[in-house]
Design an enzyme around this catalytic site. Structure first.
Site, PDB file in Angstrom:
ATOM      1  N   LYS A   9     -33.523  27.038   9.887  1.00  0.00           N
ATOM      2  CA  LYS A   9     -34.350  26.465  10.949  1.00  0.00           C
ATOM      3  C   LYS A   9     -35.764  27.042  10.947  1.00  0.00           C
ATOM      4  O   LYS A   9     -36.711  26.334  11.292  1.00  0.00           O
ATOM      5  CB  LYS A   9     -33.687  26.614  12.318  1.00  0.00           C
ATOM      6  CG  LYS A   9     -33.540  28.041  12.802  1.00  0.00           C
ATOM      7  CD  LYS A   9     -32.878  28.084  14.158  1.00  0.00           C
ATOM      8  CE  LYS A   9     -32.306  29.439  14.501  1.00  0.00           C
ATOM      9  NZ  LYS A   9     -32.958  30.637  13.987  1.00  0.00           N
ATOM     10  N   ARG A  84     -31.934  30.615  23.119  1.00  0.00           N
ATOM     11  CA  ARG A  84     -30.750  31.030  22.382  1.00  0.00           C
ATOM     12  C   ARG A  84     -29.547  31.232  23.282  1.00  0.00           C
ATOM     13  O   ARG A  84     -28.472  31.565  22.799  1.00  0.00           O
ATOM     14  CB  ARG A  84     -31.056  32.340  21.666  1.00  0.00           C
ATOM     15  CG  ARG A  84     -30.943  32.198  20.152  1.00  0.00           C
ATOM     16  CD  ARG A  84     -31.312  33.496  19.576  1.00  0.00           C
ATOM     17  NE  ARG A  84     -31.049  33.726  18.219  1.00  0.00           N
ATOM     18  CZ  ARG A  84     -32.000  33.808  17.293  1.00  0.00           C
ATOM     19  NH1 ARG A  84     -33.235  33.523  17.583  1.00  0.00           N
ATOM     20  NH2 ARG A  84     -31.687  34.164  16.082  1.00  0.00           N
ATOM     21  N   ARG A 123     -31.355  36.353   0.936  1.00  0.00           N
ATOM     22  CA  ARG A 123     -32.634  36.237   1.653  1.00  0.00           C
ATOM     23  C   ARG A 123     -33.465  37.511   1.474  1.00  0.00           C
ATOM     24  O   ARG A 123     -32.939  38.615   1.521  1.00  0.00           O
ATOM     25  CB  ARG A 123     -32.327  36.020   3.131  1.00  0.00           C
ATOM     26  CG  ARG A 123     -33.445  35.383   3.881  1.00  0.00           C
ATOM     27  CD  ARG A 123     -32.873  34.469   4.916  1.00  0.00           C
ATOM     28  NE  ARG A 123     -32.967  35.097   6.228  1.00  0.00           N
ATOM     29  CZ  ARG A 123     -33.043  34.418   7.373  1.00  0.00           C
ATOM     30  NH1 ARG A 123     -33.017  33.114   7.368  1.00  0.00           N
ATOM     31  NH2 ARG A 123     -33.125  35.053   8.500  1.00  0.00           N
ATOM     32  N   ARG A 156     -33.572  42.238   5.011  1.00  0.00           N
ATOM     33  CA  ARG A 156     -33.711  42.717   6.383  1.00  0.00           C
ATOM     34  C   ARG A 156     -32.388  43.292   6.884  1.00  0.00           C
ATOM     35  O   ARG A 156     -31.332  42.795   6.553  1.00  0.00           O
ATOM     36  CB  ARG A 156     -34.104  41.553   7.313  1.00  0.00           C
ATOM     37  CG  ARG A 156     -35.565  41.413   7.486  1.00  0.00           C
ATOM     38  CD  ARG A 156     -36.015  40.219   8.306  1.00  0.00           C
ATOM     39  NE  ARG A 156     -35.033  39.505   9.091  1.00  0.00           N
ATOM     40  CZ  ARG A 156     -35.247  38.287   9.597  1.00  0.00           C
ATOM     41  NH1 ARG A 156     -36.391  37.678   9.382  1.00  0.00           N
ATOM     42  NH2 ARG A 156     -34.336  37.671  10.311  1.00  0.00           N
ATOM     43  N   ARG A 167     -23.845  38.350  13.771  1.00  0.00           N
ATOM     44  CA  ARG A 167     -24.805  37.378  14.308  1.00  0.00           C
ATOM     45  C   ARG A 167     -24.170  35.987  14.420  1.00  0.00           C
ATOM     46  O   ARG A 167     -24.467  35.248  15.349  1.00  0.00           O
ATOM     47  CB  ARG A 167     -26.052  37.308  13.423  1.00  0.00           C
ATOM     48  CG  ARG A 167     -26.901  38.564  13.512  1.00  0.00           C
ATOM     49  CD  ARG A 167     -28.044  38.524  12.527  1.00  0.00           C
ATOM     50  NE  ARG A 167     -29.088  37.602  12.943  1.00  0.00           N
ATOM     51  CZ  ARG A 167     -30.042  37.169  12.127  1.00  0.00           C
ATOM     52  NH1 ARG A 167     -30.056  37.540  10.868  1.00  0.00           N
ATOM     53  NH2 ARG A 167     -30.960  36.353  12.571  1.00  0.00           N
TER      54      ARG A 167
HETATM   55  P1  AMP Z   1     -34.449  35.240  14.162  1.00  0.00           P
HETATM   56  O1  AMP Z   1     -35.564  35.624  13.267  1.00  0.00           O
HETATM   57  O2  AMP Z   1     -34.773  34.034  15.021  1.00  0.00           O
HETATM   58  O3  AMP Z   1     -33.139  35.069  13.454  1.00  0.00           O
HETATM   59  O4  AMP Z   1     -34.254  36.443  15.207  1.00  0.00           O
HETATM   60  C1  AMP Z   1     -33.904  37.737  14.790  1.00  0.00           C
HETATM   61  C2  AMP Z   1     -33.300  38.513  15.949  1.00  0.00           C
HETATM   62  O5  AMP Z   1     -34.250  38.586  17.036  1.00  0.00           O
HETATM   63  C3  AMP Z   1     -32.059  37.903  16.592  1.00  0.00           C
HETATM   64  O6  AMP Z   1     -30.887  38.243  15.888  1.00  0.00           O
HETATM   65  C4  AMP Z   1     -32.104  38.503  17.982  1.00  0.00           C
HETATM   66  O7  AMP Z   1     -31.678  39.860  17.976  1.00  0.00           O
HETATM   67  C5  AMP Z   1     -33.584  38.510  18.292  1.00  0.00           C
HETATM   68  N1  AMP Z   1     -33.996  37.257  18.956  1.00  0.00           N
HETATM   69  C6  AMP Z   1     -34.843  36.304  18.462  1.00  0.00           C
HETATM   70  N2  AMP Z   1     -34.991  35.297  19.341  1.00  0.00           N
HETATM   71  C7  AMP Z   1     -34.222  35.612  20.416  1.00  0.00           C
HETATM   72  C8  AMP Z   1     -33.950  34.965  21.649  1.00  0.00           C
HETATM   73  N3  AMP Z   1     -34.480  33.766  21.965  1.00  0.00           N
HETATM   74  N4  AMP Z   1     -33.112  35.596  22.512  1.00  0.00           N
HETATM   75  C9  AMP Z   1     -32.566  36.785  22.219  1.00  0.00           C
HETATM   76  N5  AMP Z   1     -32.772  37.444  21.083  1.00  0.00           N
HETATM   77  C10 AMP Z   1     -33.599  36.866  20.173  1.00  0.00           C
END
Ligand code: AMP
Length: 210
Positions: A9, A84, A123, A156, A167
Protein backbone atom coordinates in the site's frame (compact mmCIF):
# COMPACT_ATOMS: atom_id res chain seq x y z
CA UNK A 1 -5.07 3.02 1.55
CA UNK A 2 -5.78 -0.09 3.55
CA UNK A 3 -3.89 -3.35 3.51
CA UNK A 4 -1.77 -5.59 5.67
CA UNK A 5 1.83 -4.57 6.34
CA UNK A 6 3.75 -5.56 3.22
CA UNK A 7 0.70 -5.57 0.92
CA UNK A 8 2.32 -2.78 -1.08
CA UNK A 9 0.00 0.00 0.00
CA UNK A 10 2.90 2.38 0.63
CA UNK A 11 4.25 1.99 -2.91
CA UNK A 12 0.77 2.35 -4.41
CA UNK A 13 -0.02 5.35 -2.20
CA UNK A 14 3.12 7.15 -3.43
CA UNK A 15 2.24 6.42 -7.06
CA UNK A 16 -1.31 7.71 -6.55
CA UNK A 17 -0.07 10.88 -4.87
CA UNK A 18 2.29 11.47 -7.83
CA UNK A 19 -0.41 10.84 -10.41
CA UNK A 20 -2.98 13.17 -8.86
CA UNK A 21 -0.39 15.64 -7.58
CA UNK A 22 -1.57 15.52 -3.97
CA UNK A 23 0.46 14.78 -0.83
CA UNK A 24 1.21 11.27 0.40
CA UNK A 25 0.69 11.18 4.15
CA UNK A 26 2.21 8.11 5.76
CA UNK A 27 2.00 7.87 9.54
CA UNK A 28 4.75 5.23 9.48
CA UNK A 29 7.04 7.70 7.64
CA UNK A 30 6.15 10.48 10.09
CA UNK A 31 7.05 8.23 13.03
CA UNK A 32 10.28 7.08 11.38
CA UNK A 33 11.28 10.70 10.72
CA UNK A 34 10.61 11.49 14.38
CA UNK A 35 12.70 8.51 15.49
CA UNK A 36 15.55 9.61 13.24
CA UNK A 37 15.38 13.15 14.63
CA UNK A 38 15.26 11.86 18.21
CA UNK A 39 12.02 13.70 19.08
CA UNK A 40 9.89 12.86 22.13
CA UNK A 41 7.19 11.49 19.81
CA UNK A 42 9.80 9.34 18.06
CA UNK A 43 11.04 7.91 21.36
CA UNK A 44 7.51 7.01 22.44
CA UNK A 45 6.55 5.53 19.04
CA UNK A 46 9.70 3.42 18.67
CA UNK A 47 8.90 1.32 21.74
CA UNK A 48 5.70 0.12 20.03
CA UNK A 49 7.02 -0.07 16.48
CA UNK A 50 9.98 -2.28 17.34
CA UNK A 51 7.59 -4.81 18.87
CA UNK A 52 5.27 -4.79 15.86
CA UNK A 53 2.54 -3.11 17.92
CA UNK A 54 0.46 -0.10 16.96
CA UNK A 55 1.34 3.26 18.41
CA UNK A 56 -1.52 4.35 20.75
CA UNK A 57 -4.36 6.21 18.98
CA UNK A 58 -3.86 9.40 21.01
CA UNK A 59 -0.33 9.78 19.61
CA UNK A 60 -1.54 9.38 16.02
CA UNK A 61 -4.80 11.20 15.39
CA UNK A 62 -3.80 14.82 16.18
CA UNK A 63 -0.62 14.36 14.21
CA UNK A 64 -2.56 13.53 11.04
CA UNK A 65 -5.36 16.03 11.55
CA UNK A 66 -2.76 18.80 12.05
CA UNK A 67 -1.10 17.79 8.79
CA UNK A 68 -4.37 18.48 6.89
CA UNK A 69 -4.01 22.17 7.78
CA UNK A 70 -0.98 22.50 5.50
CA UNK A 71 -1.67 24.31 2.23
CA UNK A 72 -0.70 21.35 0.06
CA UNK A 73 -3.66 19.34 1.43
CA UNK A 74 -6.33 21.67 0.04
CA UNK A 75 -7.10 19.46 -2.99
CA UNK A 76 -6.93 16.19 -1.08
CA UNK A 77 -4.31 13.65 -0.05
CA UNK A 78 -3.55 9.96 0.03
CA UNK A 79 -3.54 8.51 3.53
CA UNK A 80 -1.18 5.58 3.92
CA UNK A 81 -1.25 3.54 7.13
CA UNK A 82 -3.91 5.71 8.71
CA UNK A 83 -6.49 5.05 10.04
CA UNK A 84 -5.45 1.72 11.48
CA UNK A 85 -8.10 1.20 14.15
CA UNK A 86 -11.84 1.87 14.37
CA UNK A 87 -11.31 4.70 16.92
CA UNK A 88 -8.83 6.35 14.51
CA UNK A 89 -11.34 6.05 11.64
CA UNK A 90 -14.09 7.56 13.79
CA UNK A 91 -11.82 10.40 14.94
CA UNK A 92 -10.85 11.02 11.31
CA UNK A 93 -14.48 11.18 10.16
CA UNK A 94 -15.32 13.52 12.99
CA UNK A 95 -12.42 15.87 12.25
CA UNK A 96 -13.24 15.91 8.53
CA UNK A 97 -16.95 16.48 9.00
CA UNK A 98 -16.14 19.68 10.93
CA UNK A 99 -14.69 21.14 7.74
CA UNK A 100 -17.35 19.62 5.47
CA UNK A 101 -14.92 17.05 4.08
CA UNK A 102 -14.99 13.27 3.85
CA UNK A 103 -12.95 10.28 2.79
CA UNK A 104 -13.82 9.59 -0.84
CA UNK A 105 -12.30 6.13 -1.37
CA UNK A 106 -10.98 3.45 0.94
CA UNK A 107 -8.79 1.20 -1.17
CA UNK A 108 -7.89 -2.19 0.21
CA UNK A 109 -4.78 -3.75 -1.31
CA UNK A 110 -5.55 -7.42 -0.77
CA UNK A 111 -2.70 -9.96 -0.28
CA UNK A 112 -2.65 -13.31 1.60
CA UNK A 113 -0.50 -13.59 4.74
CA UNK A 114 1.86 -16.22 3.28
CA UNK A 115 2.68 -13.97 0.33
CA UNK A 116 3.32 -11.09 2.72
CA UNK A 117 5.74 -13.03 4.92
CA UNK A 118 7.65 -14.02 1.81
CA UNK A 119 7.75 -10.45 0.51
CA UNK A 120 8.72 -8.73 3.74
CA UNK A 121 11.87 -10.76 4.24
CA UNK A 122 13.12 -9.25 0.95
CA UNK A 123 12.21 -5.69 1.82
CA UNK A 124 15.04 -3.18 2.28
CA UNK A 125 14.67 0.36 3.54
CA UNK A 126 16.76 3.49 3.59
CA UNK A 127 16.58 4.88 7.11
CA UNK A 128 17.94 8.17 5.81
CA UNK A 129 15.33 9.17 3.20
CA UNK A 130 12.56 6.58 3.73
CA UNK A 131 12.80 4.96 0.27
CA UNK A 132 11.90 1.26 0.20
CA UNK A 133 13.09 -1.51 -2.12
CA UNK A 134 12.75 -5.25 -2.53
CA UNK A 135 15.71 -7.50 -3.32
CA UNK A 136 13.72 -9.20 -6.14
CA UNK A 137 10.75 -6.98 -7.07
CA UNK A 138 12.17 -3.44 -6.76
CA UNK A 139 15.95 -3.81 -6.48
CA UNK A 140 18.09 -0.71 -6.03
CA UNK A 141 20.48 0.01 -8.92
CA UNK A 142 23.42 -0.92 -6.69
CA UNK A 143 22.89 -3.74 -4.18
CA UNK A 144 22.41 -2.46 -0.63
CA UNK A 145 22.61 1.22 -1.60
CA UNK A 146 19.73 3.72 -1.81
CA UNK A 147 19.16 5.07 -5.36
CA UNK A 148 17.87 8.35 -4.00
CA UNK A 149 20.41 9.35 -1.37
CA UNK A 150 23.29 6.84 -1.61
CA UNK A 151 23.06 5.60 2.00
CA UNK A 152 23.07 1.91 3.02
CA UNK A 153 19.83 -0.11 2.92
CA UNK A 154 18.73 -2.24 5.87
CA UNK A 155 16.09 -4.81 6.82
CA UNK A 156 13.94 -2.71 9.15
CA UNK A 157 13.47 -4.05 12.66
CA UNK A 158 9.71 -4.18 12.03
CA UNK A 159 10.21 -6.14 8.75
CA UNK A 160 12.02 -9.05 10.47
CA UNK A 161 10.02 -12.35 10.25
CA UNK A 162 9.03 -12.56 13.93
CA UNK A 163 7.93 -8.94 13.95
CA UNK A 164 6.05 -9.42 10.65
CA UNK A 165 4.04 -12.30 12.14
CA UNK A 166 3.20 -10.12 15.12
CA UNK A 167 2.25 -7.21 12.82
CA UNK A 168 -0.04 -9.47 10.77
CA UNK A 169 -1.79 -10.65 13.95
CA UNK A 170 -2.20 -7.01 15.01
CA UNK A 171 -3.48 -6.16 11.51
CA UNK A 172 -6.16 -8.87 11.58
CA UNK A 173 -7.27 -7.91 15.04
CA UNK A 174 -7.21 -4.11 14.91
CA UNK A 175 -7.10 -2.92 11.30
CA UNK A 176 -9.10 -5.48 9.31
CA UNK A 177 -12.38 -4.36 10.99
CA UNK A 178 -11.93 -1.14 8.98
CA UNK A 179 -12.81 -3.09 5.84
CA UNK A 180 -16.37 -3.58 7.15
CA UNK A 181 -16.38 0.00 8.47
CA UNK A 182 -15.79 1.35 4.94
CA UNK A 183 -18.01 -1.27 3.26
CA UNK A 184 -20.83 0.05 5.45
CA UNK A 185 -20.03 3.57 4.29
CA UNK A 186 -20.19 2.34 0.68
CA UNK A 187 -16.68 3.53 -0.23
CA UNK A 188 -14.55 0.39 0.03
CA UNK A 189 -12.77 -0.74 -3.15
CA UNK A 190 -10.72 -3.91 -3.02
CA UNK A 191 -7.85 -4.50 -5.45
CA UNK A 192 -5.62 -7.52 -5.99
CA UNK A 193 -2.22 -6.76 -4.46
CA UNK A 194 -0.56 -9.93 -5.74
CA UNK A 195 -0.27 -8.66 -9.32
CA UNK A 196 2.74 -6.65 -10.49
CA UNK A 197 3.11 -3.17 -9.01
CA UNK A 198 1.96 -1.55 -12.29
CA UNK A 199 -1.02 -3.88 -12.75
CA UNK A 200 -2.23 -3.24 -9.21
CA UNK A 201 -1.78 0.50 -9.75
CA UNK A 202 -3.78 0.32 -12.98
CA UNK A 203 -6.57 -1.45 -11.10
CA UNK A 204 -6.61 1.27 -8.42
CA UNK A 205 -6.79 4.07 -11.00
CA UNK A 206 -9.64 2.26 -12.79
CA UNK A 207 -11.54 1.98 -9.54
CA UNK A 208 -11.08 5.69 -8.81
CA UNK A 209 -11.93 6.91 -12.29
CA UNK A 210 -14.84 4.53 -12.82
P1 AMP B 1 3.98 1.42 8.34
O1 AMP B 1 5.18 2.03 7.73
O2 AMP B 1 2.70 2.10 7.90
O3 AMP B 1 3.90 -0.07 8.16
O4 AMP B 1 4.06 1.69 9.92
C1 AMP B 1 5.11 1.18 10.70
C2 AMP B 1 4.70 1.14 12.16
O5 AMP B 1 4.35 2.47 12.61
C3 AMP B 1 3.46 0.31 12.48
O6 AMP B 1 3.77 -1.05 12.64
C4 AMP B 1 2.98 0.95 13.77
O7 AMP B 1 3.78 0.56 14.88
C5 AMP B 1 3.26 2.42 13.53
N1 AMP B 1 2.10 3.09 12.91
C6 AMP B 1 2.04 3.64 11.66
N2 AMP B 1 0.83 4.17 11.44
C7 AMP B 1 0.10 3.95 12.56
C8 AMP B 1 -1.24 4.25 12.94
N3 AMP B 1 -2.10 4.87 12.11
N4 AMP B 1 -1.64 3.86 14.18
C9 AMP B 1 -0.80 3.23 15.02
N5 AMP B 1 0.45 2.92 14.73
C10 AMP B 1 0.91 3.27 13.50
Amino acid sequence: MLGAPGAGKGTQAKKLADKYNIPHISTGDIFRANIKNGTELGKKAQVYMDQGLLVPDELVVDLVVDRFKDADCKDGYVLDGFPRTIPQAEALDEALSKSGERIEYAIDVNVADEVIIDRMSGRRACLNCGATYHVVNIPPKKEGICDTCGKSLVLREDDKPETVKKRLAVYHEQTQPLIDYYINKGILKSVDGTKTMDETFHEIVQVIEM
